[in-house]
Design a protein around this motif. Structure first.
Motif, short mmCIF file in Angstrom:
data_model
loop_
_atom_site.label_atom_id
_atom_site.label_comp_id
_atom_site.label_asym_id
_atom_site.label_seq_id
_atom_site.Cartn_x
_atom_site.Cartn_y
_atom_site.Cartn_z
N ASP A 202 17.90 25.34 34.80
CA ASP A 202 18.50 26.32 34.00
C ASP A 202 18.53 27.56 34.57
O ASP A 202 19.31 28.59 34.17
CB ASP A 202 17.81 26.29 32.76
N GLU A 205 21.99 29.85 38.70
CA GLU A 205 23.34 30.18 38.23
C GLU A 205 24.35 29.54 38.64
O GLU A 205 25.28 29.69 38.19
CB GLU A 205 23.63 31.86 38.66
N ASP A 208 26.35 24.64 36.48
CA ASP A 208 27.08 24.69 35.31
C ASP A 208 26.69 23.78 34.19
O ASP A 208 26.97 23.94 32.98
CB ASP A 208 28.58 24.40 35.82
N THR A 239 22.02 26.61 29.79
CA THR A 239 23.12 25.88 30.37
C THR A 239 23.48 24.57 29.80
O THR A 239 22.35 24.00 29.00
CB THR A 239 22.63 25.39 31.84
#
Length: 425
Positions: A202, A205, A208, A239
């Motif tokens: 999570d 970055e 997805d 996320t």
């Protein structure tokens, strides 16, 4: 009268406590806790023949913490449900601190296995609690990206679930990337490891979407995915998370709190990764439909333009001008004719008036033999209307039709009174 005893000075580097004092104090404090009920999962059983003490390790189901437990071997042998490593139990006992070794253990006098019915009842109670808090609300579900750049996968090491997700996703979209975290998916260490992997993915970055994958199993095997701590961590993650536990009859609570529930790991791969072939076919179909729509629009507009061009005003734009030109010429001719007629009429009327004026004017009267007699008084002239106006010797000016004469009055002769005419004459 009593006096307060002075407090003992605290320990210091110059006055340290011996180990035995600290050990005794710790044992006294632990002894004050008294007997407690504790729930956990047995991860280790050490039952040696001929010994009067059995040793167990009781582990927390949601955290990486464990406790040493001792008991009478008969508690294990006489249990109504065979106890083994991985069994969920509730024990009753008292903590003890062994001053000789400096260790703490829980000496239990009662062990109650937690049956399937009790586990399911607890899951139902937790489900009702989470639902009441609104954690199952569809409005909280985060949308799954159409084409994730990188997929986080939490699953067992070398498991069929990992193979299914990676294989199917790669077949559907070869460019897809994975960030895989292998953890325990059952047993007492599953929840802590899954929580750690979930937090790491999570925070990444580049990830997805995160998939929790396991290829089904018994109710006991799926207990980690109904853990309250894990469910709340799934809701708190930023996320999107897909639950692909692959167990249809009994859905773990992670299926309810996740943003998307997949029936199996294979179904999860199909639902989060688009099929390149299908998308290409769809793109070609959309291109064909767009081209057909464009051609249809061009045909409609062409027909509309042709209809406009076939109209008289556009087919022969000068026709209306020619028609208007003829009308203008007719109006000009009619106007000219009306003006000429009006001028002729007015000219005739003017001529008649001129003739009347000439007939009635002095010049016509003079031409018939009459004359206008004026008496000259210096530069002024007065018309003679009576013999009294021109006594003898008056200088006169006599105007006739073709000029004027100068004369002098020699005398006058009266014609007598004028006879008044009557209507009967």
């Amino acid at each position: 009268m009593t006096t307060d005893q002075p407090a003992k000075p605290p320990s210091s580097a110059e006055n340290p406590m011996p180990v035995r004092t600290v050990a005794v104090k710790v044992a006294q404090w632990i002894d004050k806790l008294g007997a407690v009920w504790v729930e956990g999962q047995i991860t280790q059983i050490n039952l040696r023949p001929g010994t009067r003490t059995a040793f167990l390790v009781l582990r927390d189901t949601a955290a990486d913490m464990s406790l040493t437990v001792t008991c009478d071997p008969d508690l294990l042998r006489n249990s109504p449900v065979p106890l083994q490593e991985g069994s969920r139990v509730v024990v009753y006992g008292k903590l003890s601190f062994f001053t000789a070794r400096g260790t703490v253990s829980l000496r239990v006098t009662e062990i109650r296995p937690v049956g399937i019915g009790e586990l399911l009842a607890r899951i139902e109670r937790l489900k009702a609690l989470l639902a009441a808090e609104g954690l199952f609300d569809p409005r909280l579900k985060r949308p799954i990206p159409f084409l994730p750049n990188r997929i986080g996968l939490i699953t067992g090491r070398a498991s069929a679930a990992e193979h299914d997700v990676v294989t199917v996703a790669t077949q559907r979209w070869p460019a897809v990337q994975f960030e895989i975290r292998n953890t325990a998916v059952q047993g007492p260490t599953a929840v802590p490891q899954i929580l750690e992997a979930l937090a790491a993915l999570d925070a990444d970055e580049a990830v997805d979407v995160i998939v929790l994958a396991r290829g089904g199993g018994s109710v006991e095997d799926l207990l980690p995915f109904s853990d309250e701590t894990l469910c709340r961590a799934i809701v708190s993650a930023k996320t999107p998370i897909v639950s692909a536990i692959g167990h249809e009859p009994d859905n773990p609570l992670s299926d309810y709190v996740a943003d998307l529930r997949a029936a199996t790991p294979t179904d999860a791969a199909k639902r989060i990764v688009p099929d390149a072939a299908a998308e290409s076919a769809l793109l070609r179909e959309l291109q064909a439909r767009a081209a057909a729509a464009l051609r249809g629009w061009v045909d409609r507009e062409s027909r509309a333009l042709q209809q406009l061009r076939s109209r008289p005003v556009l087919a022969d734009p000068l026709r209306l001008l020619e028609q208007r030109h003829d009308e203008v010429e007719r109006f000009r001719t009619a106007t000219r004719r009306a003006i000429n007629q009006s001028l002729t009429t007015e000219s005739t009327a003017t001529r008649h008036l001129r003739e009347k004026l000439s007939a009635l004017g002095p010049a016509a009267t003079l031409s018939r033999g009459y004359a206008v007699v004026q008496k000259v008084l210096g530069k002024e002239r007065e018309v003679v209307r009576s013999i009294d106006d021109a006594p003898a010797g008056s200088q006169l000016r006599i105007r006739v039709a073709d000029g004027a004469l100068t004369a002098a009055a020699l005398g006058s002769q009266s014609l007598g009174p004028r006879k008044e005419s009557t209507p009967n004459d």
